[in-house]
Design a protein around this motif. Sequence first.
Motif, PDB file in Angstrom:
ATOM      1  N   GLN A 159       0.822  -1.203   0.000  1.00 24.68           N
ATOM      2  CA  GLN A 159       0.000   0.000   0.000  1.00 24.68           C
ATOM      3  C   GLN A 159       0.864   1.263   0.000  1.00 24.68           C
ATOM      4  OE1 GLN A 159      -3.188   0.260  -0.508  1.00 24.68           O
ATOM      5  NE2 GLN A 159      -3.423  -1.966  -0.622  1.00 24.68           N
ATOM      6  N   GLN A 160       1.977   1.224   0.704  1.00 24.15           N
ATOM      7  CA  GLN A 160       2.872   2.378   0.729  1.00 24.15           C
ATOM      8  C   GLN A 160       3.487   2.624  -0.644  1.00 24.15           C
ATOM      9  OE1 GLN A 160       5.853   2.145   3.809  1.00 24.15           O
ATOM     10  NE2 GLN A 160       6.470   4.287   3.569  1.00 24.15           N
ATOM     11  N   LEU A 161       3.874   1.549  -1.307  1.00 26.92           N
ATOM     12  CA  LEU A 161       4.422   1.671  -2.656  1.00 26.92           C
ATOM     13  C   LEU A 161       3.364   2.210  -3.628  1.00 26.92           C
ATOM     14  CD1 LEU A 161       6.413  -1.701  -2.886  1.00 26.92           C
ATOM     15  CD2 LEU A 161       7.392   0.591  -2.652  1.00 26.92           C
ATOM     16  N   MET A 162       2.133   1.749  -3.474  1.00 24.23           N
ATOM     17  CA  MET A 162       1.046   2.152  -4.375  1.00 24.23           C
ATOM     18  C   MET A 162       0.718   3.637  -4.259  1.00 24.23           C
ATOM     19  SD  MET A 162      -0.488  -0.421  -6.188  1.00 24.23           S
ATOM     20  CE  MET A 162      -2.274  -0.266  -6.223  1.00 24.23           C
ATOM     21  N   THR A 163       0.923   4.211  -3.086  1.00 23.76           N
ATOM     22  CA  THR A 163       0.526   5.607  -2.869  1.00 23.76           C
ATOM     23  C   THR A 163       1.696   6.580  -2.900  1.00 23.76           C
ATOM     24  OG1 THR A 163       0.609   5.219  -0.473  1.00 23.76           O
ATOM     25  CG2 THR A 163      -1.528   4.986  -1.547  1.00 23.76           C
ATOM     26  N   GLU A 164       2.853   6.170  -2.344  1.00 21.76           N
ATOM     27  CA  GLU A 164       3.978   7.094  -2.207  1.00 21.76           C
ATOM     28  C   GLU A 164       5.036   6.925  -3.298  1.00 21.76           C
ATOM     29  OE1 GLU A 164       5.644   6.800   1.697  1.00 21.76           O
ATOM     30  OE2 GLU A 164       3.677   6.815   2.681  1.00 21.76           O
ATOM     31  N   GLU A 165       5.157   5.738  -3.830  1.00 16.66           N
ATOM     32  CA  GLU A 165       6.182   5.470  -4.841  1.00 16.66           C
ATOM     33  C   GLU A 165       5.492   5.133  -6.162  1.00 16.66           C
ATOM     34  OE1 GLU A 165       9.354   6.167  -4.119  1.00 16.66           O
ATOM     35  OE2 GLU A 165       8.626   6.770  -2.143  1.00 16.66           O
TER      36      GLU A 165
END
Length: 288
Positions: A188-194
């Motif tokens: 989820q962090q990759l999907m939104t921030e990266e």
Amino acid sequence: MDDIWNLLLLQSSPNVTRRLLKQMIRQDPSLSTFIHSSSARWHHQLPLPAERAYKIQKHISDPSIQRKLYESLQRFHVLTISDHEYPVSLKRIPDPPLVLYASGDLSLLEHDRCLSVIGTRKPSSYALPAMKKVLLPLVASHCLVSGMAQGVDQYAHQLALRNGGRTIAVLGSGFDCVYPKNDLQLYQQLMTEELVLTEYAPYVVPQRFHFPERNRLISGLSEATVVVEARMKSGTMITVDQALEQGKDVYAFPGPVGSETSEGCHFIIDQGARIVHTHHDIVVPEQR
């Protein structure tokens, strides 16, 4: 817009390969002829086995498939190979994807220095300390590209996230069927921030053959590939072959004598891969 819809609809069918889709585009760039034709015409025009033509026609006519695809267009970025935002680096590989689904920061596709970091799903205790020693000095200036697989891939993404770097993950499935599921918080962090990329429609479940296909995109997005740990028979070694076919530089970490997870690294070093002792050994040219 109709042309893009036709492309996405056909590309989402499990019975339409990239080779077949390119053949169809040569016959009709808009693909409308095929969208509005009977399966019997496909059978004779392409030619295709009748059963396969029927399965494709059934897929593209399915209202539930069309609804899922329409919803995907509202939720994610979709890039076709003719779009301005489509990465130039992928256009240069032998078999570029015709469609990319993306979630996150598209500006990472324009990063000057992308470095693929790949390796085994079951790394030894040597891998993470070695990655920290070599890669941390590069995190500020390089975008780390990997496949979000358990092990070395996830280590690479986490090193970037925790140290102010940037990272791109390439999946072997659709966004709604992510694999593996061991670290959904990271996903989820990759999907939104990266940035997360895939050539598969969001509802496509992972298949074994997807991962070798995915690997060509990992190496294709980067000017160089670093192998941390790899067994002789592994997906990592397939990625190395694809990187070499694409004309990319390959680097490898040397490992402890007798370590199974370093056998692949030692083999490719013998074959000419550049050995990595420190971050100074890795030189990634700017992408142009």
